[in-house]
Design a protein around this motif. Structure first.
Motif, PDB file in Angstrom:
ATOM      1  N   LYS A 114       0.828  -1.202   0.000  1.00  0.00           N
ATOM      2  CA  LYS A 114       0.000   0.000   0.000  1.00  0.00           C
ATOM      3  C   LYS A 114       0.863   1.253   0.000  1.00  0.00           C
ATOM      4  O   LYS A 114       1.781   1.357   0.822  1.00  0.00           O
ATOM      5  CB  LYS A 114      -0.902  -0.012   1.232  1.00  0.00           C
ATOM      6  CG  LYS A 114      -1.831   1.177   1.327  1.00  0.00           C
ATOM      7  CD  LYS A 114      -2.767   1.072   2.512  1.00  0.00           C
ATOM      8  CE  LYS A 114      -3.644   2.332   2.609  1.00  0.00           C
ATOM      9  NZ  LYS A 114      -4.635   2.223   3.703  1.00  0.00           N
ATOM     10  N   GLY A 115       0.589   2.148  -0.892  1.00  0.00           N
ATOM     11  CA  GLY A 115       1.287   3.429  -0.904  1.00  0.00           C
ATOM     12  C   GLY A 115       2.153   3.646  -2.122  1.00  0.00           C
ATOM     13  O   GLY A 115       2.439   4.798  -2.470  1.00  0.00           O
TER      14      GLY A 115
ATOM     15  N   PHE B 153       1.664  13.658   0.102  1.00  0.00           N
ATOM     16  CA  PHE B 153       1.307  12.331   0.623  1.00  0.00           C
ATOM     17  C   PHE B 153       2.528  11.423   0.648  1.00  0.00           C
ATOM     18  O   PHE B 153       2.795  10.738   1.640  1.00  0.00           O
ATOM     19  CB  PHE B 153       0.213  11.721  -0.261  1.00  0.00           C
ATOM     20  CG  PHE B 153      -0.021  10.250  -0.028  1.00  0.00           C
ATOM     21  CD1 PHE B 153      -0.895   9.814   0.959  1.00  0.00           C
ATOM     22  CD2 PHE B 153       0.634   9.292  -0.809  1.00  0.00           C
ATOM     23  CE1 PHE B 153      -1.113   8.452   1.178  1.00  0.00           C
ATOM     24  CE2 PHE B 153       0.424   7.929  -0.589  1.00  0.00           C
ATOM     25  CZ  PHE B 153      -0.445   7.513   0.398  1.00  0.00           C
ATOM     26  N   ARG B 154       3.271  11.438  -0.454  1.00  0.00           N
ATOM     27  CA  ARG B 154       4.447  10.578  -0.520  1.00  0.00           C
ATOM     28  C   ARG B 154       5.513  11.010   0.485  1.00  0.00           C
ATOM     29  O   ARG B 154       6.195  10.185   1.093  1.00  0.00           O
ATOM     30  CB  ARG B 154       5.006  10.562  -1.955  1.00  0.00           C
ATOM     31  CG  ARG B 154       4.057   9.826  -2.925  1.00  0.00           C
ATOM     32  CD  ARG B 154       4.450  10.025  -4.387  1.00  0.00           C
ATOM     33  NE  ARG B 154       5.768   9.539  -4.688  1.00  0.00           N
ATOM     34  CZ  ARG B 154       6.031   8.358  -5.262  1.00  0.00           C
ATOM     35  NH1 ARG B 154       5.048   7.547  -5.605  1.00  0.00           N
ATOM     36  NH2 ARG B 154       7.265   7.987  -5.503  1.00  0.00           N
ATOM     37  N   ARG B 156       4.941  12.498   3.366  1.00  0.00           N
ATOM     38  CA  ARG B 156       4.486  12.070   4.698  1.00  0.00           C
ATOM     39  C   ARG B 156       4.691  10.566   4.885  1.00  0.00           C
ATOM     40  O   ARG B 156       5.081  10.099   5.954  1.00  0.00           O
ATOM     41  CB  ARG B 156       2.992  12.391   4.880  1.00  0.00           C
ATOM     42  CG  ARG B 156       2.683  13.845   5.117  1.00  0.00           C
ATOM     43  CD  ARG B 156       1.257  14.036   5.640  1.00  0.00           C
ATOM     44  NE  ARG B 156       0.245  13.397   4.820  1.00  0.00           N
ATOM     45  CZ  ARG B 156      -0.311  13.935   3.730  1.00  0.00           C
ATOM     46  NH1 ARG B 156       0.040  15.148   3.322  1.00  0.00           N
ATOM     47  NH2 ARG B 156      -1.211  13.271   3.041  1.00  0.00           N
ATOM     48  N   GLN B 157       4.433   9.846   3.834  1.00  0.00           N
ATOM     49  CA  GLN B 157       4.611   8.388   3.875  1.00  0.00           C
ATOM     50  C   GLN B 157       6.074   8.040   4.138  1.00  0.00           C
ATOM     51  O   GLN B 157       6.390   7.137   4.930  1.00  0.00           O
ATOM     52  CB  GLN B 157       4.149   7.826   2.534  1.00  0.00           C
ATOM     53  CG  GLN B 157       4.203   6.342   2.407  1.00  0.00           C
ATOM     54  CD  GLN B 157       3.508   5.863   1.127  1.00  0.00           C
ATOM     55  OE1 GLN B 157       2.400   5.373   1.184  1.00  0.00           O
ATOM     56  NE2 GLN B 157       4.151   6.024  -0.026  1.00  0.00           N
ATOM     57  N   THR B 158       6.969   8.771   3.484  1.00  0.00           N
ATOM     58  CA  THR B 158       8.392   8.546   3.715  1.00  0.00           C
ATOM     59  C   THR B 158       8.758   8.866   5.161  1.00  0.00           C
ATOM     60  O   THR B 158       9.489   8.099   5.829  1.00  0.00           O
ATOM     61  CB  THR B 158       9.216   9.409   2.742  1.00  0.00           C
ATOM     62  OG1 THR B 158       8.932   8.968   1.405  1.00  0.00           O
ATOM     63  CG2 THR B 158      10.707   9.280   3.004  1.00  0.00           C
TER      64      THR B 158
ATOM     65  N   SER E  18       9.314  -2.848   6.988  1.00  0.00           N
ATOM     66  CA  SER E  18       8.284  -2.222   7.815  1.00  0.00           C
ATOM     67  C   SER E  18       8.419  -2.749   9.231  1.00  0.00           C
ATOM     68  O   SER E  18       8.936  -3.852   9.460  1.00  0.00           O
ATOM     69  CB  SER E  18       6.893  -2.567   7.266  1.00  0.00           C
ATOM     70  OG  SER E  18       5.885  -2.224   8.203  1.00  0.00           O
ATOM     71  N   ARG E  48       9.259   3.187   0.265  1.00  0.00           N
ATOM     72  CA  ARG E  48       8.884   4.465   0.866  1.00  0.00           C
ATOM     73  C   ARG E  48      10.100   5.303   1.246  1.00  0.00           C
ATOM     74  O   ARG E  48       9.964   6.479   1.537  1.00  0.00           O
ATOM     75  CB  ARG E  48       7.985   4.206   2.092  1.00  0.00           C
ATOM     76  CG  ARG E  48       6.631   3.606   1.668  1.00  0.00           C
ATOM     77  CD  ARG E  48       5.823   3.180   2.854  1.00  0.00           C
ATOM     78  NE  ARG E  48       6.492   2.074   3.547  1.00  0.00           N
ATOM     79  CZ  ARG E  48       6.250   1.697   4.783  1.00  0.00           C
ATOM     80  NH1 ARG E  48       5.349   2.351   5.512  1.00  0.00           N
ATOM     81  NH2 ARG E  48       6.891   0.687   5.336  1.00  0.00           N
TER      82      ARG E  48
END
Lengths: 168, 168, 168, 168, 168, 168, 168, 168
Positions: A114-115, B153-154, B156-158, E18, E48
């Protein structure tokens, strides 16, 4: 880098992990050419050229690319890594592998977490052509002329199927 | 038809073969909502409502849809048939099946023949969210504000990944 | 449409997604011919001719068809969609695919959801012949002459197996 | 033998390899009952009762059966052997197995050699219900009242799908 | 970065895609700790945090790491990408995925192309522990004390197996 | 070594890779006990006790064993190695593995090269019981009393199947 | 029936579903001949000759057979059905199938339910030879001369392996 | 035993189950030779020479081996058994099998239980070369000259990939 397939600034990057992937990936380039969508073609190996890959991803948006089509086989990491490196949408093509016929390629590309999405297509030639067609369909949502070309392509395709006869 | 998820005219249709697919497909809708991309959500069963499906496909482009996200499980025909019925790009989500856990769904969606592409994503929740993210990435290529949202978004995801600690 | 394989009104429709499926599907037609069961043969692509497919399904019962044998490969949607479009029973044949040898075709055909059945047979030539034989067995339940033919066929088949020798 | 599910002479035999298969196979019986198609239900183990199986097959046609629905799991030989023993058409249901979830059952049933067909359906409950529906569709080709029931069933099914809402 | 698991300069980096992989990957850390091999533990997401991953790889050798153990699930790219980014040997652990139970993880890790190896171990906990044991065995080839510890571990393991009784 | 399951000199050795395999392998011992075939039961780990395994194999024939039943899971090497170490026939039982449910166990046991056979049975409990039954059938070819027991067992089994009713 | 391969009364029956299986099954006969174990060879199709198969099974013990080696491909029912029809132990050989390369054959043979065992060997030629070797090993437990032959065979096999050189 | 590939005392043993594995395993030897790492090459069949295998394992450490590369196909037990027999780290290569193309080899090698690791590489030629490269990488952690060679190899590999052109 190979020269762009047309003189216009490329809007699609077609990359692959090895020149041996060309036999499959040419079907993507051929389709883009048929639609007059400018593309560039390049070998970018995730495993042998990881920093070049990172540079390619970092520059993709700024260079005006609106899609990257990436093909790879076996432990196929190029599409997913490219998706990690740019916000430009990535379209993945599983290239058939020698012993597992692309099952490994398919799972390595499609099962992204996801992502970080990779739009994945069928194993092999059909997948390469379809990745290009999907890119075209996306571009066509804001390009009336391209949409007409796509509709014409689909109409011709329907006519060709309708004309098929079996050799009784 | 369910009301659109926002009051704006929907630009994405999220369809699924059964209401039981909602548990998975809500992850697509949720992502689109997070980005403020107007979508509609509807059960369209390829096998139990084939004519409604055909109508949906025939009207999709005219109604302004720029993408259709379709989820289905088992012999999952909805994404591929929708791709046959409209030139709007289709994004397929393999919903896990009871006994084969989505292997059948995945192959039924991804292995489309040359000429009619379905962009396919991972089995289950991750795939649903990623189909939406890929649609957003495509829309973002011609929408600066959306692109900024996607980049944020990316980022923040990182940051979230960077902040992850293992409980030593 | 190709002419029916015999001059009688066809009671079985043999359809396939592409003329390239003929190499496999001819084994169904050949078996029907051997039993004198009138059939028609036609390419009906679910993905390139979805509306023709819908018409074919809508007209099948009215035209007197008592069975439809449908063959397709890869993401094989034709049998399942035909089953959605007509109450005439559908018999599906998984055509071998290039890379996955028909595993995708098989799962795409057999794993139909509750409510819309496709009777599925083996991958490839054996499956095509057997789909025809199963149709014949169904027709034979109300056709004494055909039942006798079927019993004779089975008796000959048993004799042929009994006569098999291994080349010691 | 268990009593027929209705007082009429059974036209469908529903057999299974073990009483533990009933959880799946009841979905076939239930469907036949809903359509008023008289059936009998019996445990016939290919491996533990091979001679009873042979007798069942030998008598099937003479007793007026027009279809046999056979369910089994693992090395599932009952459907294929029944097909070898009677010219009455056989409809196979792969019952999920403990460790391989029915993949073994499916392949053991569907991969029959040329000459002895088994119409195969999905693994588990959906397959059991669909085997019954396919039998009904075959019977309906020569039974107007049953055809009307089948069309009504399909229409209701379509309506139910159309009425499905997702819980936004 | 989490603090090293011991105060000595780490010679092994244990990384994972993760924090949810920790349940599996802790078995690697635990084994290293048992042998007194200093390690660090860190979440490094290939998808990510690709640039952090590149930095980690670029610095690995210089920081004195003699092995990197990398665990990931699904389209598991971390081990292969780390192998592309450093000449320090990489040991990959396929973390079980939700729907495909790690088959996708295994193929994504083990099927690396010629030139960029990842030493791959079993899916899940056993694989994590064994990746650590293999690192230890490699270190032990030039570390007599560690080799003695390894031999003692193996001897204890043999004794434990010899002492196993079945509960007759 | 555990005491033999009966006071008679054991003619069957039941070995397994770990005490955790007992849950499955007890079904072999239980069957042998039911038939009064003397057996011994022992944990012999191919990987943790290879020399004990070699000794077990070397002594098997001289100790009067006429069969060895070996169960193991995952990379299941015990049955094949035992077959390499003794001319006493070996019967292998694939114990279900945690993530791949015994598919790995099955392939590791059954796919032996020409020259060193392992008779392989189903994954799990059924396979363990059946390995014992096959040993009994082999012993029964030269033991009239045991043959009568086996025939009686099979007759009872047939009667039990015949008595099965489905809960209509 | 083909003549026995030797003039002695056969103690092993080698049966197969079709003469096309001979290419694989000859490796079983050849091995038995090498050991001087009298065998007969016969095509017995489970699906085309079910009653002959039942007769073969019913007579097997009385005719003095001490083992039946049965080979079949695809939905391979012959070994399991033979095991249902006689208490003589059955040894199954999965013959490679056209599209699934014997995976279907293997699962159809090995996954027998509790109570009716089939000793299963590798797919193809190796499996056929090994089925014969396993039969020989069982016979050798009560035949000193045969045991000596088997030990000599194994010793020669070991020597042949020891003598193997790689072409450096 | 074949002579060592170089005159120096071998530090790597390259073993395989049969001389037929050489076609694959030569890629390991070739790579070691390219790096000047002394190795020996030998056929050691787990199943036909189990005691020689045990001797090889027992002597490996004392003879100065710092790694064993073991290739085998089908039920591939050599790598795992060698790992059980020596504390020298073992690197396994799944050799493609005739019918299952190495899926059986891969699972037989990689799915080792906790405590006895085998570092596993890709099926076939790539895996053989990569096993050697991984050994080299491990040796290079304490050998500056070898590390320089490895870095140079990787740099050349990167340049070769960068130089790849597709034949537009």
């Amino acid at each position: 880098m190979n020269a762009p397939a047309s003189s216009a600034a490329p809007v699609v990057g077609v990359i692959m992990g090895s020149s041996s992937d060309w036999e499959v990936m040419q079907h993507a380039v051929s389709m883009l050419n048929d639609f007059g969508v400018a593309c560039e073609t390049r070998v970018v190996s995730a495993h042998r050229m990881p920093l070049d890959m990172a540079e390619y991803g970092a520059a993709a948006a700024g260079r005006g690319l609106r899609a990257v089509i990436a093909g790879a086989g076996g432990a196929a990491h190029l599409p997913g890594m490219m998706a990690a490196l740019t916000e430009v949408p990535v379209f993945g093509v599983p290239v058939p592998s020698r012993y597992l016929r692309g099952e490994d390629s398919l799972l390595s590309i499609v099962q992204m977490p996801k992502g970080v999405p990779v739009a994945t297509f069928a194993i092999g030639e059909a997948g390469a052509a379809n990745a290009a067609l999907h890119v075209i369909a996306n571009l066509a949502t804001t390009d009336v002329a391209l949409r007409e070309k796509l509709k014409a392509f689909r109409a011709r395709q329907t006519e060709a199927a309708r004309a098929m006869k079996v050799p009784l």
